[in-house]
Design an enzyme around this catalytic site. Structure first.
Site, PDB file in Angstrom:
ATOM      1  N   SER A   1       0.848  -1.190   0.000  1.00 11.28           N
ATOM      2  CA  SER A   1       0.000   0.000   0.000  1.00 11.28           C
ATOM      3  C   SER A   1       0.880   1.235   0.000  1.00 11.28           C
ATOM      4  CB  SER A   1      -0.890   0.018   1.251  1.00 11.28           C
ATOM      5  OG  SER A   1      -1.530   1.276   1.419  1.00 11.28           O
TER       6      SER A   1
ATOM      7  N   TYR B   1      -2.094  -0.702  10.320  1.00 11.88           N
ATOM      8  CA  TYR B   1      -2.293  -0.991   8.895  1.00 11.88           C
ATOM      9  C   TYR B   1      -1.031  -0.623   8.120  1.00 11.88           C
ATOM     10  CZ  TYR B   1      -4.120  -0.929   4.166  1.00 11.88           C
ATOM     11  OH  TYR B   1      -4.306  -1.172   2.823  1.00 11.88           O
TER      12      TYR B   1
END
Length: 272
Positions: free
Chosen positions: A140, A153
């Protein structure tokens, strides 16, 4: 006659995984789909050419289940797996003190341990189809710089980025490429959820409030397909991801301000 190439895609029941599975199918590959969401996989298959897919319910945090899933998928594909896409992931946001122990353990188990398990289980199969076989890990843009309310995350995705670099070096001797996808915000079902159990505002609402753009899942799928033949290890997806990469390298102070802006937006939509 050469066997049809085969790809194994986790998280294929929705979002990025669905788009990647459908992209490979339309390129003529045999596609093995894996997800905990069986209904979602049925919907993915409905958007693919018929006759060249197989679906398997898989919790990526279960190491033994990986071996079984790949073995059965390879048998369905005619005995080969040319590419494994480690895409399954979950989101978790909000301040660190808001997370429950169960949430912490689960995101590490799925977003990082699941990728490690998938890589380890995939290696024997990818060796068989090397050179030219590929492991693709979905990281990501959150791995580029830590952002407020994305501590775990972002940390799991940074770990995936590092793992990708290590395995690309380790597996080069086998003729296996290891690549990562680093998209920014993608408008998938993950963003329709609240960041954690203590909040009831969708993650998507925070992204909109912060004025950040979304990238279409089809762009991620196209990037994944192109990554197999690329010498580049990490693949940024979307304008926001490319901007973050540039700013992280050349203007880190600006990125810190942006991180605080996202924190403020999160608090605003949450009524704090």
């Amino acid at each position: 006659m050469a066997l049809r190439k085969a790809v194994f895609v986790t998280g294929a029941g929705s979002g990025i995984g669905r788009a990647i599975a459908q992209k490979y199918a339309h390129e003529g590959w045999f596609v093995a789909l894996a997800d905990v969401n069986e209904k979602g996989m049925e919907e993915t298959v409905a958007g693919m050419p018929g006759g060249f897919s197989y679906s398997h319910k898989l919790d990526v945090s279960d190491r033994e289940a990986w071996d079984e899933a790949l073995r059965i998928a390879a048998r369905a594909a005619g005995g080969r797996i040319d590419c494994v896409v480690n895409n399954a992931g979950i989101s978790l946001g909000g301040a660190l003190e808001e997370y429950t122990l169960e949430e912490i353990d689960r995101i590490i188990a799925v977003n990082f341990a699941g990728v490690v398990y998938g890589a380890q289980a995939a290696l024997p199969w990818l060796k068989e189809t090397a050179p030219g076989s590929t492991l693709i890990n979905t990281a990501s843009a959150a791995a580029l710089h830590g952002m407020a309310n994305q501590s775990l995350y972002g940390a799991t995705k940074a770990a995936v980025r590092s793992l990708t670099e290590s395995l690309d070096a380790e597996w080069a001797v086998h003729g296996i490429r290891v690549r990562s996808l680093m998209p920014s915000f993608i408008d998938t079902p993950l963003l329709q959820n609240p960041p954690n159990r203590t909040r009831n505002v969708k993650i998507r609402d925070t992204v909109v409030e912060a004025g950040l753009e979304f990238t279409a899942v089809e762009v991620v799928a196209d990037t994944a397909y192109a990554a197999m033949s690329s010498e580049q290890t990490h693949h940024l997806v979307g304008k926001t991801a490319r901007k973050l990469s540039f700013i992280a390298k050349w203007m880190p102070g600006t990125l810190k301000k942006r991180a605080r802006l996202l924190a403020q937006a999160h608090d605003k939509v949450s009524g704090r």
